[in-house]
Design an enzyme around this catalytic site. Structure first.
Site, mmCIF file in Angstrom:
data_model
loop_
_atom_site.group_PDB
_atom_site.id
_atom_site.type_symbol
_atom_site.label_atom_id
_atom_site.label_comp_id
_atom_site.label_asym_id
_atom_site.label_seq_id
_atom_site.Cartn_x
_atom_site.Cartn_y
_atom_site.Cartn_z
ATOM 1 N N HIS A 135 -6.481 -10.552 33.137
ATOM 2 C CA HIS A 135 -5.828 -9.365 32.560
ATOM 3 C C HIS A 135 -6.227 -8.133 33.368
ATOM 4 O O HIS A 135 -7.005 -7.293 32.912
ATOM 5 C CB HIS A 135 -6.220 -9.251 31.091
ATOM 6 N N HIS A 151 -10.417 -8.906 24.284
ATOM 7 C CA HIS A 151 -10.708 -7.853 25.271
ATOM 8 C C HIS A 151 -10.620 -6.511 24.558
ATOM 9 O O HIS A 151 -10.283 -6.446 23.376
ATOM 10 C CB HIS A 151 -9.773 -7.941 26.473
ATOM 11 N N ASP A 161 -5.021 -2.068 21.344
ATOM 12 C CA ASP A 161 -4.206 -2.872 20.409
ATOM 13 C C ASP A 161 -4.981 -4.069 19.869
ATOM 14 O O ASP A 161 -4.567 -4.686 18.886
ATOM 15 C CB ASP A 161 -2.872 -3.315 21.046
ATOM 16 N N HIS A 162 -6.128 -4.381 20.482
ATOM 17 C CA HIS A 162 -6.931 -5.525 20.040
ATOM 18 C C HIS A 162 -8.233 -5.102 19.358
ATOM 19 O O HIS A 162 -8.961 -5.950 18.854
ATOM 20 C CB HIS A 162 -7.230 -6.438 21.231
ATOM 21 N N HIS A 165 -8.863 -3.626 24.951
ATOM 22 C CA HIS A 165 -7.714 -2.723 24.839
ATOM 23 C C HIS A 165 -7.483 -2.324 23.379
ATOM 24 O O HIS A 165 -7.745 -3.108 22.466
ATOM 25 C CB HIS A 165 -6.455 -3.404 25.401
HETATM 26 ZN ZN ZN Z 1 -2.539 -6.257 24.154
HETATM 27 ZN ZN ZN Z 2 -4.558 -5.893 26.967
#
Ligand code: ZN
Ligand code: ZN
Length: 253
Positions: A144, A62, A66-67, A64
């Site tokens: 999520h 996904h 951090d990814h 976000h």
């Molecule tokens: Zn995350």
């Molecule tokens: Zn996330």
């Protein structure tokens, strides 16, 4: 040949002395696969003795930060690295919105995204399957916060790894992870302070039991566990092997 999983990062967007944002490297099926590309993922790859120069396939769960923040670095590196030839190619698989997301990088930085001759984008939806080398990759549904979000399953020669991505517990995900030899699960928060769209150790334990997983590896821990070992908490529910992920850890399946 076994599947080999390297934990490039086991943390979240919140900086930590010991955990980068969660990214995984899977090897053994003839082609290496990076799963998620957060800040620090490409650096961790170099420190693990690999290089983004040899990397051609990235699965994104996904969007976000951090990814995905490492994607900007990847695009920019490809353009600026004289060791990367014009023959370099890369395929990024991601959920609905992947095209818009990547073109957003291009708008933001003014043409950093490589052209179609170098970069291909593939939208994945739950149930989609792709063959990469000897591996069968299947996308699953992650819950999520209503955003497009995927889990991934990798099967090869009767062995399997399932990575949940960021998600809350769901029966759909339990079924998707059914019989996984290694269940790599997000475990964001302690049981005392759960948050929507994420899992706690008790939820991971229940999921592992329901799915009949062989063993469990915990990733995506926010730095709020203090003295609590999340693996010990998961073991209250699940009798199999449970490991609290650490950056640089390697597990063969
Ligand atoms: Zn995350
Ligand atoms: Zn996330």
């Amino acid at each position: 040949m076994a599947l080999r999983l390297t934990v490039l990062g086991s943390g979240t967007i919140v900086p930590s002395q010991v955990r980068r944002a969660t990214s995984l490297l899977v090897e053994g099926g003839g082609e290496d696969i990076l799963i998620d590309c957060g800040p620090g993922a490409l650096q961790a790859l170099e420190e693990a003795g690999r290089s983004y120069r040899d990397l051609h396939r990235i699965l994104i769960t996904h969007f976000h930060p951090d990814h995905t923040l490492g994607l900007g670095r990847l695009f920019s590196a490809i353009k600026n690295d004289m060791a990367v030839t014009g023959l370099h190619w890369i395929v990024i698989y991601g959920p609905e919105g992947i095209e818009r997301f990547v073109s957003g990088w291009d708008d933001l930085y003014g043409g950093i995204v490589p052209g179609d001759d170098t970069l291909n984008l593939v939208m994945m939806e739950p149930g989609y399957e792709i063959d990469i080398g000897d591996m069968l990759i299947t996308a699953g549904h992650a819950e999520h916060g209503g955003r497009p979000a995927l889990a991934y399953r990798i099967d090869m020669a009767g062995r399997s790894i399932v990575y949940t991505g960021d998600t809350s517990r769901s029966e759909r995900l339990d079924r998707f992870a059914s019989g996984a030899d290694l269940l790599v699960s997000e475990c964001s928060f302690p049981d005392e302070s759960p948050a929507e769209g994420h899992m706690t150790p008790a939820m991971v334990g229940e999921m592992a039991v329901s799915a009949g997983a062989g063993e469990v590896l915990l990733v995506h821990m926010y730095p709020f566990f203090g003295e609590i070992d999340p693996a010990a908490e998961v073991r209250r529910k699940f009798r199999g092997k449970v490991t609290t992920g650490r950056d640089g850890m390697v597990i063969e399946v």
